[in-house]
Design a protein around this motif. Structure first.
Motif, PDB file in Angstrom:
ATOM      1  N   UNK A 146       0.698  -1.243   0.103  1.00 61.72           N
ATOM      2  CA  UNK A 146       0.007  -0.059   0.169  1.00 61.72           C
ATOM      3  C   UNK A 146       0.889   1.170   0.155  1.00 61.72           C
ATOM      4  N   UNK A 147       2.117   1.248   0.410  1.00 58.75           N
ATOM      5  CA  UNK A 147       2.998   2.444   0.428  1.00 58.75           C
ATOM      6  C   UNK A 147       3.333   2.754  -0.906  1.00 58.75           C
ATOM      7  N   UNK A 148       3.454   1.901  -1.796  1.00 59.92           N
ATOM      8  CA  UNK A 148       4.144   1.946  -3.311  1.00 59.92           C
ATOM      9  C   UNK A 148       3.072   2.474  -4.009  1.00 59.92           C
ATOM     10  N   UNK A 149       3.467   2.884  -5.158  1.00 60.27           N
ATOM     11  CA  UNK A 149       2.470   3.370  -6.408  1.00 60.27           C
ATOM     12  C   UNK A 149       2.797   2.435  -7.679  1.00 60.27           C
ATOM     13  N   UNK A 150       1.659   2.276  -8.574  1.00 59.36           N
ATOM     14  CA  UNK A 150       1.894   1.327  -9.693  1.00 59.36           C
ATOM     15  C   UNK A 150       1.250   2.035 -10.942  1.00 59.36           C
ATOM     16  N   UNK A 151       1.876   2.011 -11.925  1.00 60.55           N
ATOM     17  CA  UNK A 151       1.512   2.725 -13.264  1.00 60.55           C
ATOM     18  C   UNK A 151       1.309   1.593 -14.184  1.00 60.55           C
ATOM     19  N   UNK A 152       0.278   1.438 -14.627  1.00 57.85           N
ATOM     20  CA  UNK A 152       0.017   0.262 -15.502  1.00 57.85           C
ATOM     21  C   UNK A 152      -0.101   0.867 -17.088  1.00 57.85           C
ATOM     22  N   UNK A 204      -3.532   3.424  -5.132  1.00 65.31           N
ATOM     23  CA  UNK A 204      -2.425   3.670  -5.630  1.00 65.31           C
ATOM     24  C   UNK A 204      -1.942   2.875  -6.782  1.00 65.31           C
ATOM     25  N   UNK A 205      -2.961   2.492  -7.614  1.00 58.18           N
ATOM     26  CA  UNK A 205      -2.813   1.591  -8.915  1.00 58.18           C
ATOM     27  C   UNK A 205      -3.552   2.291  -9.994  1.00 58.18           C
ATOM     28  N   UNK A 206      -2.983   2.555 -11.133  1.00 60.89           N
ATOM     29  CA  UNK A 206      -3.781   3.526 -12.025  1.00 60.89           C
ATOM     30  C   UNK A 206      -2.968   3.089 -13.317  1.00 60.89           C
ATOM     31  N   UNK A 207      -3.893   3.307 -14.345  1.00 55.71           N
ATOM     32  CA  UNK A 207      -3.564   3.043 -15.893  1.00 55.71           C
ATOM     33  C   UNK A 207      -3.126   4.274 -16.352  1.00 55.71           C
ATOM     34  N   UNK A 208      -1.848   4.301 -17.189  1.00 56.66           N
ATOM     35  CA  UNK A 208      -1.141   5.574 -18.036  1.00 56.66           C
ATOM     36  C   UNK A 208      -2.335   6.346 -18.542  1.00 56.66           C
ATOM     37  N   UNK A 209      -2.000   7.739 -18.415  1.00 56.25           N
ATOM     38  CA  UNK A 209      -3.352   8.676 -18.993  1.00 56.25           C
ATOM     39  C   UNK A 209      -2.951   8.510 -20.638  1.00 56.25           C
TER      40      UNK A 209
END
Length: 367
Positions: free
Chosen positions: A131-137, A160-165
């Motif tokens: 949960x402290x990290x962040x993830x760009x998919x 903290x998980x999101x798809x690239x814009x």
């Protein structure tokens, strides 16, 4: 007789305790050996899944999710928008609290580029999630719409998980692969998570180190505040990649245009190395803002596999934060076995016993 009765009672009591302990151990063993939890919330058909019994790798679905195997090789997933994220996190055993202060104080950012094998991606995300990290998919723009929908649905269950814009039509060895990472970096620097390092992965990676081991490795004296971009000065055998112009063809392959390129900007010395890295936040900000970095990026548009020279070249600039001017192949954050080298450089995954003290980071079996 009274003494014998007491002895008998003591024996029965001890026997009961032993039975209870053995039962507990047996139940725990069954839990650890049970199949991986459900990925039923995904909407995708995986054509490469080996034949299995109907959904036998998936336990009963939580409310809001549905699994259906259409035949012995194809698994189709249906997404329901009312999927219960709390049950999803529980069923898949996601880690929802930092496991140590050490990890909490050193959050990581991950860039994951994906285009296929949805089940593999979910297992990867579950394995590296904290949960402290962040993830760009970054989802390949060529991927099927149901695949994209499934990944986006999954990402909504985690803050903290999101798809690239911006998502590219990625071509292997093309500039689009490098641009995909740049797109995620632009999003990550805007993230409220104050991440310390960024690591890029492909969808077929899997960790061979825990999050804590990675954090400690990156904070060793040799690597503290230093980027990991393994590579060397471009050898003669690799000069064709940057001396001639290339173009991406129909999103399927890279082809030579038959024209020579001009020299690199700012008289830069071009290096050759791995496309995978561990970069400090200051270095990422430098890449996105510095004129030399931008000029090198533009010059690299018509080169072959530019992600294998871009990061390592910039990391050999004295002006770059966290640079490693004297570095060569050290600091590899992944172990890769190339399939075409099986029998020569390695003996395959089933034969070789991985030594975690030697191989750092992530394993990716590549074609």
């Amino acid at each position: 007789m009274l003494q014998l009765g007491n002895t008998k009672c003591s024996f029965l009591f001890c026997l009961g305790i032993c039975i209870l302990a053995c039962s507990t151990i047996y139940m725990k063993a069954n839990i650890f050996n049970s199949p991986l939890p459900s990925t039923d919330f995904l909407n995708h058909t995986n054509q490469s899944t080996p034949a299995l019994k109907i959904c036998d790798i998936l336990p009963p679905a939580a409310p809001g999710f549905k699994c259906r195997r259409t035949d012995s090789k194809n698994i189709s997933y249906e997404t329901k928008l009312d999927a219960n994220c709390i049950l999803l996190q529980s069923d898949l055993h996601f880690i929802m609290a930092p496991l140590s202060k050490e990890e909490k104080d050193f959050p990581l950012a991950f860039i994951i580029t994906i285009h296929k094998e949805l089940e593999t991606f979910v297992r990867l995300l579950r394995a590296i999630y904290a949960p402290q990290n962040v993830y760009c998919i970054h989802i390949d723009a060529k991927a099927p719409e149901e695949y994209k929908t499934s990944v986006r649905t999954l990402s909504t269950c985690f803050p903290n998980v999101f798809v690239a814009s911006v998502n590219e039509k990625v071509t292997y060895a093309g500039f689009s692969r490098l641009q995909a990472d740049i797109n995620c970096m632009k999003d990550l620097v805007k993230s409220p998570t104050k991440w310390k390092r960024v690591i890029n992965l492909c969808g077929q990676d899997f960790p061979i180190q825990t999050n804590l081991e990675l954090v400690r490795y990156m904070q060793e004296p040799k690597w503290k505040d230093r980027n990991m971009t393994p590579g060397i000065k471009q050898p003669q055998t690799m000069k064709y990649r940057t001396e001639f112009q290339y173009e991406e063809v129909n999103g399927t392959h890279v082809a030579p245009k038959g024209q020579k390129k001009g020299p690199p900007p700012h008289s830069l010395t071009i290096y050759f190395g791995t496309a995978y890295y561990s970069l400090t936040r200051l270095f990422v900000e430098f890449v996105l803002k510095d004129k030399v970095a931008k000029d090198l990026l533009e010059w690299s548009r018509d080169t072959f596999s530019p992600d294998e020279h871009y990061w390592v070249t910039l990391n050999h600039m004295k002006e770059a934060p966290g640079n490693y001017v004297e570095g060569e192949w050290e600091g590899n954050v992944r172990a890769i076995k190339w399939r075409d080298q099986e029998g020569e450089a390695h003996q395959g995954c089933k034969v070789m016993k991985m030594k975690r003290t030697i191989h750092q980071g992530y394993l990716c079996l590549r074609d």
